[in-house]
Design an enzyme around this catalytic site. Structure first.
Site, mmCIF file in Angstrom:
data_model
loop_
_atom_site.group_PDB
_atom_site.id
_atom_site.type_symbol
_atom_site.label_atom_id
_atom_site.label_comp_id
_atom_site.label_asym_id
_atom_site.label_seq_id
_atom_site.Cartn_x
_atom_site.Cartn_y
_atom_site.Cartn_z
ATOM 1 N N GLU A 190 22.653 20.468 80.551
ATOM 2 C CA GLU A 190 21.390 19.726 80.638
ATOM 3 C C GLU A 190 20.310 20.495 81.391
ATOM 4 O O GLU A 190 19.144 20.433 81.059
ATOM 5 C CB GLU A 190 21.645 18.379 81.330
ATOM 6 C CG GLU A 190 20.482 17.426 81.268
ATOM 7 C CD GLU A 190 20.910 15.987 81.487
ATOM 8 O OE1 GLU A 190 20.210 15.297 82.223
ATOM 9 O OE2 GLU A 190 21.930 15.542 80.923
ATOM 10 N N ASP A 197 24.773 15.694 80.848
ATOM 11 C CA ASP A 197 25.332 14.575 81.617
ATOM 12 C C ASP A 197 26.088 13.634 80.693
ATOM 13 O O ASP A 197 25.652 13.366 79.560
ATOM 14 C CB ASP A 197 24.217 13.793 82.326
ATOM 15 C CG ASP A 197 23.838 14.432 83.657
ATOM 16 O OD1 ASP A 197 24.508 15.403 84.058
ATOM 17 O OD2 ASP A 197 22.878 13.956 84.290
ATOM 18 N N TYR A 248 30.532 10.940 89.403
ATOM 19 C CA TYR A 248 29.322 10.747 88.590
ATOM 20 C C TYR A 248 28.528 9.516 89.043
ATOM 21 O O TYR A 248 29.070 8.422 89.147
ATOM 22 C CB TYR A 248 29.717 10.622 87.111
ATOM 23 C CG TYR A 248 28.513 10.590 86.218
ATOM 24 C CD1 TYR A 248 27.783 11.745 85.992
ATOM 25 C CD2 TYR A 248 28.077 9.398 85.643
ATOM 26 C CE1 TYR A 248 26.654 11.721 85.200
ATOM 27 C CE2 TYR A 248 26.950 9.371 84.844
ATOM 28 C CZ TYR A 248 26.240 10.542 84.629
ATOM 29 O OH TYR A 248 25.116 10.515 83.853
#
Length: 730
Positions: free
Chosen positions: A16, A116, A332
């Protein structure tokens, strides 16, 4: 077509952003940095593997003027704006990197999506792949899906890649959200701005599918507080003296009295009077109770908790949790789940001693069997709750982190460890006291085992108000009672903080502060997503609609004007309606609904809005009154902002224009080009000095100028001659 051999096959890993790519590169055995990408090799990878990256969104939805030049200027006649096909563009400053990514993707046989692991990550990756105009059907598309940036987690992820096409519906959901927000914003913002300008209000008014109902929730709370009229009431309480110890008991069943007359009538019926009189202990009930530790954190519950404890904004919390994730210390962050699976539970158990070394609490962590309150694989769909990773930092490493990161890690650490501690246990005592025909009840809690609370006691300055120790009394015991009749007032609603507003967004306006109450709200979808709520609040603050005062959120005058305008269109302000949209969006990734189906609903809503709103705003008296009020405040603000009459054109006023001070006719009338700098010889020139220059032509002696030749600081006056500023050493 010649078939490639295994050693000729090329794999491209698409990250990303550069920092994420570096996290992957660091775990591989060999890497070579190139312009915009890395060549890497490792036993878990195939030969000829490259990692490249975006800068977040390399590809964006085009603004209306890219479809037609006429949209450059807002006019009501151009609405609605509803393209048949949506254009995506690469911003100028990202074109070089996009070319690097496109060239690599074109040559790739296998593409590993390693953005992500969420819907927005899918949107970023698939938008880039589609914009690269490559035939994706000829590529083998895989998905890296991980919950941690630790070496083991990354390597394990690359060993167990998932089918990339399985996540395509999540991309369609995210893209649909992006397009629907574009449709509402690109039509709603010009519509309301132009209509408010007709009414005499300046500025640009921004409308958003999620931001508008969020703002309206705060507005409604502000209005409820503003319009609140406290109502007096009376209570009847008993101060009981038993065994030389006093305690307070409340009427049972509890009731309050709207006036003194009702209170007196009640007291006469119950044969009691104000002041001292005898009482009798009617019953004493003792019950042993247990309390489980708090649930594990989702992003929004963590944002709420940190805001309540440390007053940090939702956006700052998200940035800090993201930094802790990238530092490989927390899992996360953008998760809406409060559960973990057995896999996470097991690694937490094996590291308990290390984790416990980071807290000074003397607590036993012997609950090492999974408890469904926290460990439930069936409830973990995409990402589990936010917990510590296997990487346990030293106390020194933690102390070196920014303060907010330290506070977040500490709270996540203690909350996670609490599930391994024994329950908090206490004895609840209920004493019922009879005074003539009236009953009064006192409740007290006596802790018998601190359990998990030991982990939080060292950080808590507050004493638990529920822990009231009552005297040892027996049924039938005579006591002395002093009856009191305090007069009180009802209290207004509490203003939103960022923490409670995040909770309200999550529960679609059902403002439940209690996490247990939230957890039983089955199938209630909030407004926005875990990943977007903090950004929505930031946008509302940056646009000046929301203001923060001592951790409390309020709506500005400009925000009130917007709310008065939009409240006539309930679909724009209703959290429940926005939540239904979120539910419908989620159905796209579940393949229960199509993108076209959802966008048709949004288009119907936009069409209705454009048709109905002009008439609604025309007829609204409250909006007209608010516009007048804002016009008055704008005039006052403009007067306060004016530093004096322009010495050049003698008509305009000198105002702060951002990077310099200039005449109000500077833009409208090019013949007046009068400006004054904000800095002169490395000294910032304040408004007081600018006023003096404009009105008197000179200032008093000012300190802090710096010589270009010698670098030394000196003091001097400034003077204004023929519109030019210079030093006056006389």
């Amino acid at each position: 077509m010649v078939k490639k051999g295994a050693d000729e096959m090329t794999t491209v890993i698409l990250a990303e952003k550069p920092s994420q790519a570096r996290s992957y590169v660091e775990v591989f055995q060999k890497s070579t940095k190139k312009q915009g990408y890395y060549a890497v090799s490792d036993p878990v990878l195939t030969q000829n593997t490259f990692i490249t990256y975006g800068f977040g969104h390399l590809v964006e939805l085009a603004t209306p003027e890219k479809y037609d030049e006429k949209y450059k200027h807002w006019t009501l006649s151009n609405l609605p704006i509803m393209p048949d096909n949506y254009k995506f563009i690469v911003p100028t400053d990202k074109k070089a990197q996009f070319k690097v990514v496109k060239d690599l993707l074109s040559k790739a046989d296998t593409i590993i999506v390693a953005t992500d692991s969420d819907r927005e990550g899918e949107n970023i990756a698939w938008s880039i792949m589609n914009q690269a105009k490559i035939n994706l059907k000829t590529k083998d598309i895989k998905r890296l899906w991980i919950n941690s940036l630790e070496k083991d987690a990354i390597l394990n992820g690359f060993k167990n890649l998932k089918d990339g096409w399985a996540y395509y519906p999540a991309y369609k959901e995210a893209q649909t959200r992006q397009i629907s927000d574009w449709l509402v914003g690109m039509n709603g913002s010009p519509l309301y701005t132009l209509l408010l300008r007709k009414k005499g209000v300046h500025g640009v008014y921004s409308i958003g599918r999620v931001q508008t109902p969020t703002l309206y929730m705060v507005y409604q709370r502000d209005q409820a507080i503003k319009n609140f009229k406290p109502e007096p009431y009376f209570e009847l309480t008993a101060e009981v003296l038993a065994n030389q110890q006093k305690f307070v008991a409340k009427l049972d069943p509890y009731q309050r009295f709207k006036d003194e007359k009702c209170l007196i009538t009640f007291m006469q019926e119950k044969n009691v009077q104000k002041g001292r009189q005898p009482g009798l202990i009617k019953s004493v009930a003792k019950t042993a109770k247990k309390s489980a530790s708090p649930r594990l954190f989702s992003l929004s519950s963590l944002q709420s908790a940190i805001n309540k404890q440390y007053h940090a904004s939702a956006s700052d919390v998200l940035k800090a949790v993201q930094a802790l994730y990238e530092a490989k210390l927390l899992t996360y962050p953008r998760t809406d789940c409060a559960y973990i699976t057995n896999e996470e539970f097991n690694y937490l158990v094996s590291n308990l001693v290390k984790y416990l070394g980071l807290v000074s609490a003397n607590v036993s962590l012997n609950q090492t069997e999974p408890n469904k309150r926290y460990v439930n694989g069936k409830k973990v769909q995409e990402h589990h709750a936010i917990i510590m990773t296997k990487t346990v930092p030293t106390k020194e490493k933690l102390a070196a982190l920014p303060k907010l990161q330290q506070q977040i890690y500490d709270l996540v650490l203690r909350t996670t460890l609490a599930m391994f501690a024994e329950p908090y246990e206490y004895e609840e005592t209920n004493i019922l006291i009879a005074v003539a025909k009236a009953n009064f009840k006192a409740t007290g809690n006596v802790p018998t085992k601190q359990g998990w609370k030991t982990l939080f006691n060292e950080n808590s300055q507050k004493k638990d108000s529920k822990n009231i120790t009552l005297p040892a009394v027996k049924k039938g015991q005579q006591v002395q009672v002093d009856l009191k009749t305090p007069q009180k007032e009802t209290t207004p609603p509490v203003p939103f903080s960022e923490g409670t507003l995040i909770t309200a967004m999550k529960t679609a306006g059902k403002t439940l502060d209690d996490e247990e109450a939230q957890s039983v709200l089955k199938d209630v979808e909030g407004i926005g997503t875990e990943a977007t709520r903090a950004n929505v609040l930031e946008v509302l603050k940056k646009r000046g609609y929301l203001i923060t005062q001592k951790n409390k959120l309020h709506v500005s005058d400009q925000g009130v004007t917007l709310c008065k305008a939009v409240e006539l269109e309930p679909l724009l302000t209703s959290p429940a309606m926005t939540a239904k949209w979120e539910l419908a969006l989620k159905q796209i990734s579940q393949k229960k609904r199509t993108q076209d189906n959802f966008l048709e609903q949004i288009k119907k809503f936009v069409t209705k809005m454009i048709h109905d709103v002009p008439g609604q705003m025309e007829q609204s008296k409250s909006l007209t009154d608010q516009v007048k009020k804002q016009q008055v405040s704008e005039v006052k603000a403009n007067e306060q902002a004016q530093l004096g009459t322009c010495p050049l054109c003698k008509q305009g006023k000198i105002v702060d224009k951002g990077r310099f001070y200039g005449c109000t006719n500077y833009k409208a009338d090019k013949s007046c080009k009068f400006t004054l700098p904000k800095k002169w010889s490395e000294k910032t020139i304040g408004k007081t000095a600018i006023k003096a220059l404009i009105t008197k032509g000179t200032t008093t002696k000012l300190k802090g100028f710096k010589s270009k030749k010698t670098g030394k600081k000196f003091d001097a006056k400034l003077k204004l001659t023929n519109g030019k500023i210079s030093f006056d050493f006389n």
